[in-house]
Each structure stands twice: as C-alpha cells, then as structure tokens.
Enzyme design. Structure first.
Site, mmCIF file in Angstrom:
data_model
loop_
_atom_site.group_PDB
_atom_site.id
_atom_site.type_symbol
_atom_site.label_atom_id
_atom_site.label_comp_id
_atom_site.label_asym_id
_atom_site.label_seq_id
_atom_site.Cartn_x
_atom_site.Cartn_y
_atom_site.Cartn_z
ATOM 1 N N GLU A 5 0.773 -1.256 0.000
ATOM 2 C CA GLU A 5 0.000 0.000 0.000
ATOM 3 C C GLU A 5 0.797 1.295 0.000
ATOM 4 O O GLU A 5 0.426 2.261 0.656
ATOM 5 C CB GLU A 5 -0.971 0.003 1.181
ATOM 6 C CG GLU A 5 -2.044 -1.062 1.062
ATOM 7 C CD GLU A 5 -3.215 -0.869 2.013
ATOM 8 O OE1 GLU A 5 -3.197 0.087 2.792
ATOM 9 O OE2 GLU A 5 -4.148 -1.674 1.954
ATOM 10 N N GLU A 45 -6.021 -8.576 0.549
ATOM 11 C CA GLU A 45 -6.694 -8.213 1.799
ATOM 12 C C GLU A 45 -8.147 -7.887 1.508
ATOM 13 O O GLU A 45 -8.458 -7.264 0.482
ATOM 14 C CB GLU A 45 -6.053 -6.978 2.455
ATOM 15 C CG GLU A 45 -4.691 -7.230 3.047
ATOM 16 C CD GLU A 45 -4.113 -6.000 3.752
ATOM 17 O OE1 GLU A 45 -4.898 -5.171 4.266
ATOM 18 O OE2 GLU A 45 -2.879 -5.892 3.774
HETATM 19 C C1 BGP Z 1 -4.706 -2.237 5.254
HETATM 20 C C2 BGP Z 1 -3.352 -2.617 5.812
HETATM 21 C C3 BGP Z 1 -3.381 -3.665 6.865
HETATM 22 C C4 BGP Z 1 -4.615 -3.676 7.745
HETATM 23 C C5 BGP Z 1 -5.889 -3.291 7.027
HETATM 24 C C6 BGP Z 1 -7.074 -3.037 7.913
HETATM 25 O O1 BGP Z 1 -4.664 -0.975 4.707
HETATM 26 O O2 BGP Z 1 -2.536 -3.111 4.767
HETATM 27 O O3 BGP Z 1 -2.177 -3.606 7.569
HETATM 28 O O4 BGP Z 1 -4.432 -3.186 8.964
HETATM 29 O O5 BGP Z 1 -5.704 -2.164 6.224
HETATM 30 O O6 BGP Z 1 -6.952 -1.803 8.555
HETATM 31 P P1 BGP Z 1 -7.219 -1.642 10.082
HETATM 32 O O7 BGP Z 1 -6.312 -2.608 10.736
HETATM 33 O O8 BGP Z 1 -6.910 -0.274 10.428
HETATM 34 O O9 BGP Z 1 -8.647 -1.981 10.280
#
Ligand code: BGP
Length: 478
Positions: free
Chosen positions: A173, A375
């Site tokens: 990201e 993800e």
């Molecule tokens: C993405 C990241 C992850 C993860 C996810 C969910 O942007 O790559 O590391 O954390 O988001 O976000 P959060 O954990 O803030 O809910």
C-alpha cells in the site's frame, strides 16, 4: 474456480509478532506508535515513553505462538498465507554489514512450518516496517540512499529463502501517498508508509517530500523485481496496493471525471510497475508544482525491464466523489465520501461487495495481469461467549464478497488467482491501534490495554471458511 486458487489470509509482522526486543530486532517505525481507538487517534512518539501502550511490542505474540496459529490456519484448509518480514529483524538499523542471523532464523522457522502444512507462502518485504534509524539518519524514502539499503535487505531475504518462497510482494500500500496523504496530509498514513509524519514536516516542503518518496519507492520496487529475478527467475514478484473504487456522486459528467481522477491517483504506482514507465502525467504534475524529484537516467530502463508478475489488491470499501467537497462530511481514508446508498461498518468503512467486482474489472481492463486479493474483510466488535463468537455478520460480509468475486472470475473472465482474507486471526488494527477491531476467524483474548490471556478460540466463521475452502468457493451458505 481454478483448483489451484489460493484460499487463505494475510497478516503483517508489526500487527501480530510482538517480541519487539527479541532476536536482536531493531526499532521499527511502528514500534513508536501508541494504541488508540476509533475516537482517539494513535500518537506517534519520538521515543517510547513509560505509561503508554505500544501494541506492536507484544502484538498477539505470534513470535512465540506461530506454530499453534499455523496449525489453526491449516485446520481451516488454508492453501496460502501472506506474511511480512520485518526489515528491522534482518538489519536492525538497516546499515549493518552482516544480516542478523536470529531474524533470518525466525522467519525460516515460520516459513518451514507453513510449508510443512502445505500452505503456499506469500512474503511481503515491506508492510509499514522500516528501521527507524533509516528515517533519523537519511530522512527515509526522501533520500535515494534508502533504495540502496532496501535492495541490500531484499537481496538477503531473496537469497535466504529462494528455495522455499516463490511468491513475493515488494511493498504494501505505498500508493496511499497519492491519495489521502497528498490530499489531506494525513499524518498516520504518511508515517505508516514512510516513517515521516506529514504534520511534523515543513509545510512548504511536505508535498515535495511525499512526491520524492512516491517516486523513490516505485523505483525501489522495480529494482527489487530485477534483483529477485536474477536470484531465481521462477520467482513471482508482485506489489500490494490498496484500492477503493470511486463512484460519481451524481450523473453530472464532471462528477464522473472527478471519480476517474481519484482512481487514477490510486494507480500511479501500479501504472509504473505494469506499463513500463513512470506515468508522464505525474512527472508533469511534479514539474508544474515545482518539486525537485531526482530521476536518474537509468531509472527508465528499470521500469521498462521489470513489470509485476501479479498485482495484490487490498479491497475494503468504495467511496463517492463529486466536483465539490461535501459540506459537513469528512472524507474517508482515501479521500472519498460515504456513498449514501450503502451501509457502513462500525468503523465507518463502506460495505460494498459489488465494488470488489468493479475493482477486479478495472484492474483486468487496465493491466491484464493476474490479481490476488491480498486483503479484504470487516473489522467488528466480537463477543466471546462459551468459548466462541457467533459472528454471522462476518460470514455475511465475506459471502457477499465471494459471490461478487466469483462473478468477476466466471462471468467477467478476470484473472483472479487467490483470495486472502485480512487478519484471519485477530490482530492489532493498523489505523486505530486497537485490538477491539477484530477481523479474524480466530478470536484472540487480548484487550486494548494489552491485558488478556492471548488464548485462541475459533469463531463460527472459522468452520464456515473451512467449508468454503473445502468446496473451492461453492458452499457459501451457513
Ligand atoms: C490495510 C493494511 C493492513 C490492515 C488493514 C485493515 O490498509 O494493509 O495492515 O491493517 O488495512 O486496517 P485496520 O487494521 O486499520 O482496520
């Protein structure tokens, strides 16, 4: 669905490992970020202070419990797991002459355990884990010295695991620098990606610094692809991007153009890594805005020779935009507004399964590359009762997304080769730093203040996902 489709999950070192002073690990940027909540933002400290909770220091103790966790993933039938290697475990300050054997040994144990369970390994080389010494000494990605240090680290890891790892992602990201950071100088986002907090930089310089970081990280990624393929030509090297489809708030043509502009911002680096050159539109923009971005003559060759083998897509939400900012509404993580036709999660993230199909098609049309959904998932408040969690809301969210993913693959002929759910085991939230925002199929007994037994409990969705994997995505009912 192809029989070799990757079904599994994604985790990141700083959100799960803990053991931050073990195995001669150095201090990484996220080790200096406090716990927070949805209402109370995380704080970034110069130094770790007494009396504060820094969630990365203990994570969910994956550092000591990885065997138990991998066994649980295997019980669900995972065929792939994406982990990240924490750079500061391999080169504690980024500059040591020799790599840290203890760090390499730790990941070898994890990777071997996964292999022993027939789980394919997908390794991210940079998931918000940068030795903080590099930020202090060189100013992070604002300086091309960081590219050199990153390549040295990549070479070490590629060589060390070349016989067991095929699938790699150079970064996670980094494209956020062109969205929320560019538009609003979002402090946490800029810090997570680069170790530089926007608000602490000289306001007249901040945009130029972020532009240089964007460019340097993108060059570093294509250079790493070249290094990796030299070490093992069979490596599949991709990069992971966060992508949010933007819809026009109205059918006014200019709203549609605005939506397209926002999506183009998100894909600057994907264009550079898939189409063989750093986008001309960006170079022009940098010039117009008076930024000095150092472009070396040899960079063009690196872009031309090294294209991504696959694209990693992190998809959580979609957003809407119009010509003008919406009065009284706060833009989301990527700079868009909530779509009034869609529901939100408890953390305000828009829930849009169709957006996943839309994103997959957008990528297919633009790049014609294999895509892994690296993800996706929903953060929710879970209640542990009688040793489990009745998380029908999670199952509902995932099954609605699977239906759209299947349409994209079967009806739209998108080359999507895997689905990795974010946080298959509860872990620390990146944006809020809390434990209470849970994504997992496995509940971890840990609270926001760090208390808890760390015991693992399968949730209802654990058994549901097992059935999905067993049926290769056919049985989605529950
Ligand atoms: C993405 C990241 C992850 C993860 C996810 C969910 O942007 O790559 O590391 O954390 O988001 O976000 P959060 O954990 O803030 O809910």
């Amino acid at each position: 669905m192809n029989k070799r489709f990757f079904w599994g999950g994604s985790i990141a070192a700083h959100q799960c490992e803990g053991g931050f002073q073990e195995g001669r690990k150095g201090l990484a940027i996220m080790d200096k970020v406090t716990a927070g909540t949805y209402e109370k933002p995380r704080q970034i400290h110069e130094k770790c202070l007494e009396g504060y909770e820094y969630p990365s220091h203990t994570g969910i103790d994956f550092y000591h419990r990885y065997e138990e966790d991998i066994k649980l993933f295997s019980e669900m039938g995972f065929t792939a797991l994406r982990i990240s290697v924490d750079w500061s475990r391999i080169y504690p300050t980024g500059e040591e002459e020799h790599s840290n054997e203890e760090g390499l040994f730790f990941y070898r144990k994890v990777l071997t355990a996964l292999r022993d369970h027939n789980i394919e390994l997908i390794v991210t080389l940079y998931h918000f884990e940068l030795p903080e010494a590099i930020v202090r000494k060189y100013g992070s990605w604002n300086n091309r010295k960081t590219i050199e240090l990153y390549l040295k680290y990549c070479r070490t890891v590629f060589k060390e695991y070349k016989d067991i790892v095929t699938w790699w992602a150079t970064f996670n990201e980094m494209n956020h620098l062109e969205t929320k950071v560019k538009r609003e100088h979002d402090e946490l986002m800029s810090y997570m990606v680069t170790g530089l907090a926007c608000s602490k930089s000289d306001p007249s310089e901040v945009d130029a610094v972020m532009a240089r970081c964007t460019y340097n990280m993108t060059v570093a990624s294509v250079m790493a692809i070249e290094e990796g393929h030299k070490i093992n030509p069979d490596f599949k090297i991709g990069c992971v991007f966060g992508f949010e489809p933007f819809y026009a708030l109205s059918c006014h043509p200019e709203d549609s153009v605005k939506a397209l502009d926002c999506m183009e911002d998100e894909v600057v680096q994907i264009d550079a890594m898939c189409l063989g050159r750093f986008p001309e539109r960006k170079i022009k923009e940098y010039k117009t805005r008076g930024f000095q971005v150092e472009v070396f003559p040899e960079d063009a060759g690196f872009f031309m020779r090294n294209r991504l083998d696959f694209i990693g897509l992190n998809y959580y939400a979609s957003a809407a935009v119009g010509r003008e900012p919406l009065e009284g509404e706060t833009p989301d993580m990527y700079g868009g507004y909530h779509n009034p036709l869609l529901e939100k999660s408890s953390w305000g993230w828009t829930i849009d399964p169709v957006g996943l199909r839309y994103a997959l098609r957008f990528f297919e049309q633009r790049y014609r590359k294999p895509v892994i959904i690296t993800e996706n998932g929903i953060g929710a408040y879970d209640e542990l009762e009688d040793g489990t969690v009745q998380d029908d809301y999670r199952i509902e969210y995932l099954s609605s997304h699977f239906k759209e993913m299947k349409k994209a693959i079967k009806e739209d002929h998108v080359n999507c080769i895997g689905y990795l759910m974010w946080g298959p085991i509860d872990l620390i939230s990146a944006t809020t730093g809390e434990m209470k925002k849970r994504y997992g199929f496995i509940y971890v007994d840990k609270n926001n203040d760090g208390s808890g037994t760390l015991k693992r409990y399968p949730k209802k969705s654990f058994y549901w996902y097992r059935q999905v994997i067993e049926s290769n995505g056919e049985k989605l009912d529950f």
